[in-house]
Motif scaffolding. Structure first.
Motif, PDB file in Angstrom:
ATOM      1  N   TYR A 123      19.561   3.303 -58.896  1.00 23.96           N
ATOM      2  CA  TYR A 123      18.549   2.296 -59.197  1.00 23.96           C
ATOM      3  C   TYR A 123      17.218   2.985 -59.427  1.00 23.96           C
ATOM      4  O   TYR A 123      16.912   3.979 -58.790  1.00 23.96           O
ATOM      5  N   GLY A 124      16.430   2.433 -60.318  1.00 20.58           N
ATOM      6  CA  GLY A 124      15.092   2.949 -60.559  1.00 20.58           C
ATOM      7  C   GLY A 124      14.086   2.281 -59.640  1.00 20.58           C
ATOM      8  O   GLY A 124      14.423   1.423 -58.816  1.00 20.58           O
TER       9      GLY A 124
ATOM     10  N   SER B 246      16.960   4.938 -69.848  1.00 14.30           N
ATOM     11  CA  SER B 246      16.034   4.722 -68.732  1.00 14.30           C
ATOM     12  C   SER B 246      15.181   5.972 -68.536  1.00 14.30           C
ATOM     13  O   SER B 246      15.703   7.083 -68.506  1.00 14.30           O
TER      14      SER B 246
ATOM     15  N   GLN C 107      11.591   2.722 -66.249  1.00 22.29           N
ATOM     16  CA  GLN C 107      12.167   2.014 -65.104  1.00 22.29           C
ATOM     17  C   GLN C 107      12.061   2.762 -63.792  1.00 22.29           C
ATOM     18  O   GLN C 107      12.449   2.233 -62.760  1.00 22.29           O
ATOM     19  N   ASP C 108      11.595   4.009 -63.823  1.00 24.20           N
ATOM     20  CA  ASP C 108      11.645   4.801 -62.605  1.00 24.20           C
ATOM     21  C   ASP C 108      10.410   5.689 -62.509  1.00 24.20           C
ATOM     22  O   ASP C 108       9.648   5.829 -63.467  1.00 24.20           O
TER      23      ASP C 108
ATOM     24  N   LEU D 209      19.899   2.031 -63.508  1.00 22.83           N
ATOM     25  CA  LEU D 209      19.461   2.846 -64.633  1.00 22.83           C
ATOM     26  C   LEU D 209      20.568   2.919 -65.681  1.00 22.83           C
ATOM     27  O   LEU D 209      21.754   2.932 -65.348  1.00 22.83           O
TER      28      LEU D 209
ATOM     29  N   LEU E 212      13.489   2.012 -71.530  1.00 20.04           N
ATOM     30  CA  LEU E 212      12.543   1.363 -70.621  1.00 20.04           C
ATOM     31  C   LEU E 212      12.015   2.344 -69.594  1.00 20.04           C
ATOM     32  O   LEU E 212      12.770   3.165 -69.064  1.00 20.04           O
TER      33      LEU E 212
ATOM     34  N   MET F 132      12.075   0.066 -60.244  1.00 17.38           N
ATOM     35  CA  MET F 132      11.955  -1.373 -60.494  1.00 17.38           C
ATOM     36  C   MET F 132      13.093  -2.159 -59.838  1.00 17.38           C
ATOM     37  O   MET F 132      13.133  -3.380 -59.933  1.00 17.38           O
TER      38      MET F 132
ATOM     39  N   LEU G 236       5.363   0.628 -65.433  1.00 17.14           N
ATOM     40  CA  LEU G 236       6.797   0.379 -65.292  1.00 17.14           C
ATOM     41  C   LEU G 236       7.148  -0.877 -66.067  1.00 17.14           C
ATOM     42  O   LEU G 236       6.382  -1.832 -66.103  1.00 17.14           O
ATOM     43  N   GLY G 237       8.292  -0.875 -66.720  1.00 13.48           N
ATOM     44  CA  GLY G 237       8.719  -1.985 -67.549  1.00 13.48           C
ATOM     45  C   GLY G 237       8.337  -1.822 -69.009  1.00 13.48           C
ATOM     46  O   GLY G 237       8.755  -2.612 -69.850  1.00 13.48           O
TER      47      GLY G 237
END
Length: 192
Positions: free
Chosen positions: A92-93, A104, A141-142, A99, A139, A95, A114-115
């Motif tokens: 998971y990132g 990502s 995301q992390d 991922l 994206l 957010m 982020l986003g």
């Protein structure tokens, strides 16, 4: 069981454990001890053992495996420690979303929100070592401890090819932040 793999798990911030029965558990970032990260690659470059161009995850692993007596001293030069938690899915990132390989990105949120939607164009190392053109949308995301300023990290996935690719990523790339054109930004009047 393998100190070298544990070290690189710390550097990557997440990974997978393949259990003796073949089941896979995800090892996800859960925090860190707050100590400053010391790069093994930079340490070996500063000692004259490797050049900056020679440093990849694979070359560092080979160096350590060829010199097992040096492993404790070299790995302990990094006082930063990452804590993990087990999960059935991951990674998971920042957010909180899973991922997606090759889509990502980890970014510095002080520079890139982020986003954000990003377009990337780069030359990635091919399987034969020759550069391969890559372009795509992704994206932000992390985040990551080493991701500062205009440095961006591409999540490559979890298979051996992804490990090879991720371990060799260090080339410049072009990133474009995609923004919606709003009437106010274009100097136009908003319509009721």
């Amino acid at each position: 069981k393998d100190l070298v793999e544990v070290f690189f798990l710390q550097v990557q911030g997440s990974g997978r454990l393949v259990l003796p029965d073949g089941k896979v558990k995800h090892v996800l970032y859960a925090g860190k001890n707050g100590r400053q990260y010391v790069s093994l690659g930079k340490l070996l470059v500063d000692r004259g053992v490797m050049t900056k161009e020679e440093v990849t995850m694979q070359s560092l692993k080979k160096y350590l495996r060829d010199r097992p007596a040096q492993i404790p001293e070299l790995l302990n030069a990094n006082p930063s420690y990452v804590f993990f938690r087990l999960a059935d899915q991951g990674p998971y990132g920042a957010m909180g979303a899973l991922l997606t390989p090759m889509s990502s990105y980890a970014v510095d949120p002080a520079l890139m929100p982020l986003g954000s939607i990003l377009a990337m164009r780069a030359e990635l190392p091919g399987a034969d070592g020759a550069p391969k053109s890559f372009a795509g949308l992704g994206l932000a995301q992390d985040i990551g401890g080493a991701i500062k300023g205009n440095r961006v990290d591409l999540f490559c996935g979890s298979d051996p090819e992804a490990e090879r690719l991720a371990g060799n990523l260090k080339h410049p790339a072009a990133f474009y932040l995609l923004l919606a054109k709003t009437p106010q930004a274009a100097g136009e009047q908003a319509q009721p």
